[in-house]
Design a protein around this motif. Structure first.
Motif, PDB file in Angstrom:
ATOM      1  N   SER A  18       4.403  15.287  -4.079  1.00 39.84           N
ATOM      2  CA  SER A  18       3.055  15.683  -4.527  1.00 39.84           C
ATOM      3  C   SER A  18       2.920  17.196  -4.555  1.00 39.84           C
TER       4      SER A  18
ATOM      5  N   ASN B 258       2.771   1.517  -3.345  1.00 38.62           N
ATOM      6  CA  ASN B 258       1.918   1.964  -4.452  1.00 38.62           C
ATOM      7  C   ASN B 258       1.781   3.473  -4.449  1.00 38.62           C
ATOM      8  N   SER B 259       1.613   4.030  -3.268  1.00 37.54           N
ATOM      9  CA  SER B 259       1.423   5.472  -3.178  1.00 37.54           C
ATOM     10  C   SER B 259       2.703   6.207  -3.595  1.00 37.54           C
TER      11      SER B 259
ATOM     12  N   ASN C 167      10.547   6.991  12.134  1.00 34.05           N
ATOM     13  CA  ASN C 167      11.012   5.799  11.422  1.00 34.05           C
ATOM     14  C   ASN C 167      11.044   6.034   9.915  1.00 34.05           C
TER      15      ASN C 167
ATOM     16  N   LEU D  47       9.237   4.717   7.586  1.00 35.61           N
ATOM     17  CA  LEU D  47       7.911   4.889   6.995  1.00 35.61           C
ATOM     18  C   LEU D  47       7.510   6.364   7.029  1.00 35.61           C
ATOM     19  N   ALA D  48       7.761   7.026   8.157  1.00 33.23           N
ATOM     20  CA  ALA D  48       7.422   8.445   8.298  1.00 33.23           C
ATOM     21  C   ALA D  48       8.177   9.279   7.263  1.00 33.23           C
TER      22      ALA D  48
ATOM     23  N   ILE E 200       6.613   8.541   3.688  1.00 38.68           N
ATOM     24  CA  ILE E 200       5.301   9.182   3.537  1.00 38.68           C
ATOM     25  C   ILE E 200       5.487  10.698   3.414  1.00 38.68           C
TER      26      ILE E 200
ATOM     27  N   THR F  66       0.832  -1.210   0.000  1.00 42.33           N
ATOM     28  CA  THR F  66       0.000   0.000   0.000  1.00 42.33           C
ATOM     29  C   THR F  66       0.865   1.258   0.000  1.00 42.33           C
ATOM     30  N   VAL F  67       1.856   1.286   0.878  1.00 44.32           N
ATOM     31  CA  VAL F  67       2.743   2.457   0.962  1.00 44.32           C
ATOM     32  C   VAL F  67       3.555   2.602  -0.330  1.00 44.32           C
TER      33      VAL F  67
ATOM     34  N   GLY G 149       4.593  13.040   0.118  1.00 47.53           N
ATOM     35  CA  GLY G 149       3.783  14.258   0.195  1.00 47.53           C
ATOM     36  C   GLY G 149       4.514  15.461  -0.380  1.00 47.53           C
ATOM     37  N   HIS G 150       5.799  15.541  -0.100  1.00 46.10           N
ATOM     38  CA  HIS G 150       6.640  16.628  -0.609  1.00 46.10           C
ATOM     39  C   HIS G 150       6.688  16.596  -2.149  1.00 46.10           C
TER      40      HIS G 150
END
Lengths: 164, 164
Positions: free
Chosen positions: B149, B13-14, B136, B138-139, B142, B10-11, B146-147
């Motif tokens: 995007s 794919n994004s 971590n 993951l943070a 993510i 999921t992560v 976002g950056h």
């Protein structure tokens, strides 16, 4: 903290950060300045606010968190481009709707376990979900977080004459 | 698929989706058009490309995935604003660097288990990480998604005369 708890907080932090950045931009613009286009011929900030509010409002049924609060926004801010229709709410009302929708979502996300995050969203059928379990709530929230970032990067352009 | 596997996909794919959207914008612009400012007085698309490449390149050591591939980009695209310094690479070379860095990151992410995602990043000390385990990998991913995007939403403005 268990891995599952860490995961939930990590995703939630990212959601909160992106939302708070858009709030910050909004807070630096007067209601009148929300009428500014973010670049020549591009969307007004108010349109982006309506667009994000409507998109986030749609997450309520999509994530099975309840009925929509502001279905009246879709026609103006999702179906149509900017300035095709009049604004259905005032700037003040739209700012309030934005807060209302995000508060409701965030409160729900704060209670999510890993299992809750990985439940299917309501736009996918049971059969499709069995084939592709990544069509879950987590994917929707990460995607919407990215979408909010995307428009946030545009909205800041409306602050051209405002000190950082 | 286990919950952990679903989570990783999921992560990932994004991340892939956001990267591919920026690629799409790049692919629609000639090397000359990369010199366009995304809005009057704002960054050139080439600067955004350099900025994202440098930021992603920094993830290699930050996520303990190896040495940097393009440290020469920081001075121009992170430390300084657009046009303060000359571009250290040609548009062609920069497009190649962007692909190179993202391919290396994506290949690493594809092998991550949940445990790998939840390891600390290297900019946080052991002591700080014990207090806050959400600092971590993951943070970081993510946040960088976002950056990307955010700047992707700006880069599309450079396509003003190009058919969708």
């Amino acid at each position: 903290m268990t891995n599952e708890e860490i995961l939930g907080v990590t995703v939630l932090n990212s959601w909160k950060l992106v939302i708070s950045r858009f709030y910050k931009t909004l807070s630096e613009l007067s209601d009148e300045q929300l009428q500014r286009q973010v670049a020549p011929g591009k969307n007004r900030v108010l349109y982006l606010l309506g667009h994000l509010t409507a998109t986030h409002d749609r997450m309520l049924p999509l994530l099975a968190l309840g009925d929509r609060l502001h279905p009246e926004l879709d026609e103006t801010y999702i179906t149509n481009p900017d300035r095709a229709l009049g604004d259905p709410l005032s700037a003040v009302e739209l700012r309030r709707a934005w807060a209302e929708v995000n508060n409701k979502l965030t409160a729900a996300f704060e209670k999510f376990t890993l299992n809750d995050w990985l439940q299917k969203h309501t736009a996918v059928s049971d059969g499709e979900f069995l084939k592709d379990p990544t069509r879950n709530r987590l994917a929707v929230v990460i995607s919407r977080t990215g979408h909010a970032s995307y428009h946030s990067g545009q909205a800041v352009f409306a602050k051209w004459d405002i000190e950082k």
